[in-house]
Design a protein around this motif. Structure first.
Motif, PDB file in Angstrom:
ATOM      1  N   PHE A 140     -11.296  -3.438   7.460  1.00 58.30           N
ATOM      2  CA  PHE A 140      -9.892  -2.693   6.959  1.00 58.30           C
ATOM      3  C   PHE A 140     -10.683  -1.470   5.637  1.00 58.30           C
ATOM      4  CE2 PHE A 140      -9.592  -6.431   8.040  1.00 58.30           C
ATOM      5  CZ  PHE A 140      -8.622  -6.129   9.451  1.00 58.30           C
ATOM      6  N   ILE A 141      -9.370  -0.702   5.680  1.00 55.21           N
ATOM      7  CA  ILE A 141      -9.734   0.281   4.699  1.00 55.21           C
ATOM      8  C   ILE A 141      -9.097   0.510   3.367  1.00 55.21           C
ATOM      9  CG2 ILE A 141     -10.617   2.350   6.197  1.00 55.21           C
ATOM     10  CD1 ILE A 141      -7.692   3.287   6.338  1.00 55.21           C
ATOM     11  N   LYS A 142      -8.798   0.639   2.613  1.00 54.49           N
ATOM     12  CA  LYS A 142      -7.084   0.541   1.559  1.00 54.49           C
ATOM     13  C   LYS A 142      -5.982   0.893   1.965  1.00 54.49           C
ATOM     14  CE  LYS A 142     -10.895   2.505  -1.234  1.00 54.49           C
ATOM     15  NZ  LYS A 142     -11.084   2.462  -2.622  1.00 54.49           N
ATOM     16  N   LEU A 143      -5.864   1.712   2.485  1.00 59.14           N
ATOM     17  CA  LEU A 143      -4.619   2.327   2.995  1.00 59.14           C
ATOM     18  C   LEU A 143      -3.180   1.353   3.944  1.00 59.14           C
ATOM     19  CD1 LEU A 143      -5.373   6.144   3.926  1.00 59.14           C
ATOM     20  CD2 LEU A 143      -4.299   4.925   1.379  1.00 59.14           C
ATOM     21  N   SER A 144      -2.465   1.190   3.774  1.00 57.81           N
ATOM     22  CA  SER A 144      -1.161   0.279   4.128  1.00 57.81           C
ATOM     23  C   SER A 144      -1.217   0.454   5.365  1.00 57.81           C
ATOM     24  CB  SER A 144      -0.422  -0.214   3.190  1.00 57.81           C
ATOM     25  OG  SER A 144       0.645   0.985   3.846  1.00 57.81           O
ATOM     26  N   TYR A 145      -0.211   0.633   6.405  1.00 56.41           N
ATOM     27  CA  TYR A 145       0.096   1.356   7.914  1.00 56.41           C
ATOM     28  C   TYR A 145       1.175   2.278   7.436  1.00 56.41           C
ATOM     29  CZ  TYR A 145      -2.081  -2.509  11.042  1.00 56.41           C
ATOM     30  OH  TYR A 145      -2.698  -3.514  11.450  1.00 56.41           O
ATOM     31  N   MET A 146       1.705   2.087   6.475  1.00 59.28           N
ATOM     32  CA  MET A 146       2.747   2.559   6.048  1.00 59.28           C
ATOM     33  C   MET A 146       1.890   4.110   5.557  1.00 59.28           C
ATOM     34  SD  MET A 146       6.064   2.364   6.696  1.00 59.28           S
ATOM     35  CE  MET A 146       6.924   3.181   6.089  1.00 59.28           C
ATOM     36  N   GLU A 147       1.335   4.206   3.838  1.00 62.80           N
ATOM     37  CA  GLU A 147       0.668   4.678   4.179  1.00 62.80           C
ATOM     38  C   GLU A 147      -0.477   5.594   5.497  1.00 62.80           C
ATOM     39  OE1 GLU A 147      -0.559   2.621  -0.750  1.00 62.80           O
ATOM     40  OE2 GLU A 147      -1.533   2.674   1.306  1.00 62.80           O
ATOM     41  N   TYR A 148      -0.764   5.366   5.827  1.00 61.09           N
ATOM     42  CA  TYR A 148      -1.926   6.036   6.481  1.00 61.09           C
ATOM     43  C   TYR A 148      -0.893   6.660   7.946  1.00 61.09           C
ATOM     44  CZ  TYR A 148      -5.713   6.302   9.579  1.00 61.09           C
ATOM     45  OH  TYR A 148      -6.851   6.973  10.528  1.00 61.09           O
ATOM     46  N   ALA A 149       0.026   5.829   7.849  1.00 62.57           N
ATOM     47  CA  ALA A 149       1.025   6.647   9.476  1.00 62.57           C
ATOM     48  C   ALA A 149       1.585   8.145   8.776  1.00 62.57           C
ATOM     49  CB  ALA A 149       2.315   5.751   9.540  1.00 62.57           C
TER      50      ALA A 149
END
Length: 170
Positions: free
Chosen positions: A104-113
């Protein structure tokens, strides 16, 4: 067996595969039914920590290379973020296509999207917060077109039947 599971996961995920800096994003052509694919295995898992809203990527068996990761646009299906479905006792129903080599990376789904550009492999690797996050991972052969899939899985979890009805991958 690990190779077969890895290959199946790569085909299912609908994400970018990386080969010598070449990025390809397969088209997700699976028929969807209430957010679940009707032709992919049902993966239920439990993690060491709460990574529920963090983006998963797939690593090589030795955990030294990223072999697969989503394009920011791949995180949505029919305008819905594909975060895992929370089940009972801390279990999660996978909606992305993870396997035993997930990180897992430290970005949320919203941040990454919301990223405008796809991160480089080095950037992604530096964003990894856990290369071995799983406590348990199982592949279930259930009728995933069942509208009560979540209830069915929760009942199995409550009655400690996951080990009996699913293949324990980890």
């Amino acid at each position: 067996m690990k190779l077969i599971i890895l290959l199946i996961s790569l085909l299912i995920w609908g994400c970018s595969t990386v080969r010598q800096n070449e990025r390809k994003t397969p088209i997700d052509s699976e028929i969807k039914n209430n957010g679940f694919s009707t032709n992919r295995p049902i993966v239920v898992y439990k993690t060491k920590d709460n990574y529920n809203n963090l983006v998963p990527i797939l690593l090589s068996d030795d955990k030294k290379e990223i072999i697969s990761y989503p394009h920011p646009k791949d995180l949505y299906v029919d305008s819905v973020l594909q975060i895992p479905t929370e089940l009972h006792k801390g279990y999660l129903l996978d909606n992305r296509g993870i396997n035993q080599n997930v990180a897992f990376i430290k970005l949320s789904y919203m941040e990454y999207a919301s990223l405008k550009d796809l991160p480089s492999l080095n950037e992604l690797f530096n964003l990894i917060i856990d290369k071995d996050p799983l406590i348990q991972l199982c592949s279930c052969k259930l009728n995933n077109s069942n509208l009560n899939l979540e209830s069915q899985l929760n009942e199995m979890i409550e009655n400690d039947l996951l080990q009996n009805k699913c293949e324990m991958v980890k």
